[in-house]
Scaffold this motif. Structure first.
Motif, short mmCIF file in Angstrom:
data_model
loop_
_atom_site.label_atom_id
_atom_site.label_comp_id
_atom_site.label_asym_id
_atom_site.label_seq_id
_atom_site.Cartn_x
_atom_site.Cartn_y
_atom_site.Cartn_z
N GLU A 202 0.83 -1.20 0.00
CA GLU A 202 0.00 0.00 0.00
C GLU A 202 0.87 1.25 0.00
O GLU A 202 1.86 1.33 0.72
CB GLU A 202 -0.90 0.00 1.23
CG GLU A 202 -1.81 1.20 1.37
CD GLU A 202 -2.59 1.21 2.67
OE1 GLU A 202 -3.71 1.74 2.70
OE2 GLU A 202 -2.08 0.66 3.68
N PHE A 203 0.47 2.23 -0.82
CA PHE A 203 0.95 3.61 -0.71
C PHE A 203 -0.26 4.44 -0.29
O PHE A 203 -1.32 4.37 -0.92
CB PHE A 203 1.48 4.14 -2.05
CG PHE A 203 2.83 3.61 -2.43
CD1 PHE A 203 3.99 4.28 -2.04
CD2 PHE A 203 2.95 2.47 -3.21
CE1 PHE A 203 5.24 3.80 -2.41
CE2 PHE A 203 4.19 1.99 -3.58
CZ PHE A 203 5.34 2.65 -3.18
N VAL A 204 -0.10 5.25 0.75
CA VAL A 204 -1.24 6.02 1.25
C VAL A 204 -0.78 7.42 1.61
O VAL A 204 0.33 7.62 2.12
CB VAL A 204 -1.89 5.32 2.47
CG1 VAL A 204 -0.91 5.18 3.61
CG2 VAL A 204 -3.16 6.03 2.90
N SER A 205 -1.62 8.42 1.31
CA SER A 205 -1.30 9.80 1.66
C SER A 205 -1.26 9.96 3.18
O SER A 205 -2.08 9.40 3.90
CB SER A 205 -2.36 10.75 1.10
OG SER A 205 -2.33 10.79 -0.31
N THR A 206 -0.29 10.74 3.65
CA THR A 206 -0.28 11.06 5.06
C THR A 206 -1.45 11.99 5.36
O THR A 206 -1.94 12.70 4.48
CB THR A 206 1.04 11.76 5.46
OG1 THR A 206 1.13 13.02 4.78
CG2 THR A 206 2.24 10.91 5.09
N GLN A 207 -1.90 11.98 6.61
CA GLN A 207 -3.10 12.74 6.90
C GLN A 207 -2.88 14.25 6.81
O GLN A 207 -3.77 14.99 6.42
CB GLN A 207 -3.67 12.39 8.29
CG GLN A 207 -5.16 12.70 8.36
CD GLN A 207 -5.61 13.22 9.70
OE1 GLN A 207 -4.81 13.65 10.52
NE2 GLN A 207 -6.90 13.19 9.94
N VAL B 35 1.93 13.83 0.02
CA VAL B 35 3.02 12.97 0.50
C VAL B 35 2.48 11.57 0.71
O VAL B 35 1.49 11.37 1.42
CB VAL B 35 3.62 13.49 1.82
CG1 VAL B 35 4.72 12.55 2.31
CG2 VAL B 35 4.19 14.90 1.64
N LEU B 36 3.12 10.58 0.07
CA LEU B 36 2.74 9.18 0.23
C LEU B 36 3.71 8.48 1.18
O LEU B 36 4.90 8.80 1.21
CB LEU B 36 2.75 8.46 -1.12
CG LEU B 36 1.84 8.99 -2.21
CD1 LEU B 36 2.03 8.18 -3.50
CD2 LEU B 36 0.37 8.95 -1.77
N GLN B 37 3.18 7.51 1.93
CA GLN B 37 4.05 6.69 2.76
C GLN B 37 3.79 5.22 2.47
O GLN B 37 2.68 4.83 2.08
CB GLN B 37 3.86 6.98 4.24
CG GLN B 37 2.56 6.54 4.84
CD GLN B 37 2.51 6.82 6.35
OE1 GLN B 37 3.07 7.80 6.83
NE2 GLN B 37 1.84 5.95 7.06
N ALA B 38 4.83 4.42 2.63
CA ALA B 38 4.73 2.98 2.44
C ALA B 38 5.62 2.31 3.47
O ALA B 38 6.58 2.90 3.96
CB ALA B 38 5.17 2.58 1.03
N VAL B 39 5.28 1.07 3.81
CA VAL B 39 6.03 0.30 4.80
C VAL B 39 6.70 -0.88 4.10
O VAL B 39 6.08 -1.57 3.28
CB VAL B 39 5.11 -0.19 5.93
CG1 VAL B 39 5.85 -1.15 6.86
CG2 VAL B 39 4.56 0.99 6.71
N VAL B 40 7.97 -1.09 4.43
CA VAL B 40 8.76 -2.20 3.88
C VAL B 40 9.21 -3.06 5.05
O VAL B 40 9.69 -2.54 6.06
CB VAL B 40 9.99 -1.68 3.11
CG1 VAL B 40 10.69 -2.82 2.39
CG2 VAL B 40 9.60 -0.58 2.14
N THR B 41 9.06 -4.39 4.93
CA THR B 41 9.35 -5.26 6.06
C THR B 41 10.34 -6.37 5.69
O THR B 41 10.60 -6.64 4.53
CB THR B 41 8.05 -5.92 6.59
OG1 THR B 41 7.48 -6.73 5.55
CG2 THR B 41 7.04 -4.87 7.02
#
Length: 417
Positions: A362-367, A372-378
């Motif tokens: 997922e890429f999602v806009s910060t509130q 600005v998009l944020q994504a998580v990598v694990t």
């Protein structure tokens, strides 16, 4: 004989795990010396708190409030906050670390933020431009998301998890997803991979089988329906914690390299030595460093070695790696609304240096900033990404977004990882 004071849990903020980058020199490497010389030069203090994150600051604040004597906080980084790191760059305010307050009034942090006037309005998902896409740009079947979302809730409560207590958390999803999703058979494996990455993101695991179902069942889940950012940045929480700690009792850029906790000639105290070879003799030591750091450094850090029963527990803890990417533009190229882009992979044919992208679901806009998009990598993907040059990571993200959305993605004006 000095008594070693084991880790004290003062924190009510628990975040992802941090690992030291493999292959990098550690500031504590090569710290050796004569303990007698260190003892003679040591500064004496009542309590040393190791770590300046939420736990360490809360510990120091609590000790000072209760008049515990001379308290000194030692932080390895050049800033306080640990996994809380707010970035302010021009008009942007983004969170590299902790970003949300969840759980409503059940979460003590929620109530503190409300009391301090730091609470922002809840996130309204209906305001987002929600999309489900394949990695090569086709529209994905949205019912795959619906099944995944329902299992994220179902495999989080007793009735579903009890039968899996003897195995990994992921088994609940592996058993249930194949018999729930039938809409688009060609996307079945892709949505299962998406669900796997979602679980890893939420649980902070490298693999969904790393966490036992029993542990998952015992974990306190906050209500994600009331999800809010800290109004003026999460670091205002850190500022609140440190405001009663005199600046003279805080030392940043001071990694603790040695903890001698059983010295006959230290008069019952614990001897600590930092990377700058500064020595301290303390009556008590409160250790709030991450479990990941302790797993990595305990052999060289503690003399004598930690008790075997503690090491058995420490070695039995499986840790994950969770990283965040933030990428922004002066104007959102995807449209006027904040973006919530979900991605499934039917083909795994990216070049090896780009294979870390498979873990982004997922890429999602910060509130605060729609642009600005944020994504998580694990997991292993996060480690691969960490070892790539930043410019290369940025370019790979831009190319990936172009492939997935089919839109023109201009060079970003902001990028952090």
């Amino acid at each position: 004989m000095a008594l070693f004071r084991e880790i004290s849990c003062f924190a009510f903020l628990v975040l992802g795990f941090i690992f030291e980058a493999a292959g990098e020199d550690h500031p504590c490497d090569g710290i050796i010396g004569d303990t007698n010389n260190w003892i003679r030069s040591a500064r004496r203090t009542n309590v040393v708190v190791i770590g300046g994150g939420a736990a360490g600051l809360t510990a120091a604040k609590t000790l000072i409030q209760n008049q515990a004597g001379d308290v000194l906080l030692l932080e390895a980084q050049d800033y306080l906050g640990g996994r809380v790191k707010t970035i302010r760059e021009g008009p942007l305010l983004v969170e590299e670390g902790a970003g949300w307050i969840s759980g409503g009034s059940a979460n003590p942090l929620f109530n503190l933020a409300k009391r301090l006037g730091g609470m922002n309005s809840p996130v309204r998902k209906e305001s987002y431009d929600w999309r489900a896409k394949t990695s090569n740009g086709r529209n994905a079947d949205p019912s795959g998301f619906d099944v995944a979302a329902s299992l994220m809730e179902e495999c989080d409560v007793d009735p579903a998890l009890v039968p899996y207590h003897s195995t990994g958390y992921g088994r609940c999803f592996l058993d249930k997803f194949p018999v729930r999703y039938f809409a688009a058979p060609s996307e079945k494996e892709a949505w299962l991979h998406y669900l796997h990455m979602w679980v890893n993101k939420e649980a902070g695991t490298n693999d969904w089988m790393d966490k036992s179902a029993r542990d998952a069942d015992h974990f306190t889940e906050w209500d994600m329906a009331d999800l809010r950012p800290w109004r003026r940045g999460f670091d205002t929480f850190i500022q609140y914690l440190r405001q009663e700690i005199p600046a003279s009792q805080i030392k940043t850029s001071s990694p603790v390299c040695k903890v001698f906790w059983d010295l006959d000639d230290a008069e019952g105290s614990v001897l600590l030595v930092t990377s700058a070879r500064e020595a301290y003799l303390a009556d008590y030591v409160v250790i709030t460093t991450s479990v990941g750091h302790l797993k990595e450094r305990h052999r060289s850090m503690f003399e004598p070695a930690l008790p075997s029963e503690y090491l058995d527990t420490l070695n039995g803890v499986e840790l994950g790696v969770t990283d965040k990417i933030l990428i922004g533009w002066n104007e959102p190229w995807w449209g006027k609304r904040p973006l919530d882009l979900h991605i499934i992979f039917q083909d795994f044919n990216l070049p090896s240096e780009e294979s870390w992208l498979y873990s982004i679901m997922e890429f999602v806009s910060t509130q605060r900033h729609d642009n600005v998009l944020q994504a998580v990598v694990t997991g292993e993907s996060a480690k691969l990404m960490e070892n790539l040059p930043e410019e290369e990571v940025k370019n790979q993200v831009v190319r990936h977004l172009k492939r997935v959305t089919g839109q023109n993605v201009p060079p970003p004006s902001f990028f952090r990882r």
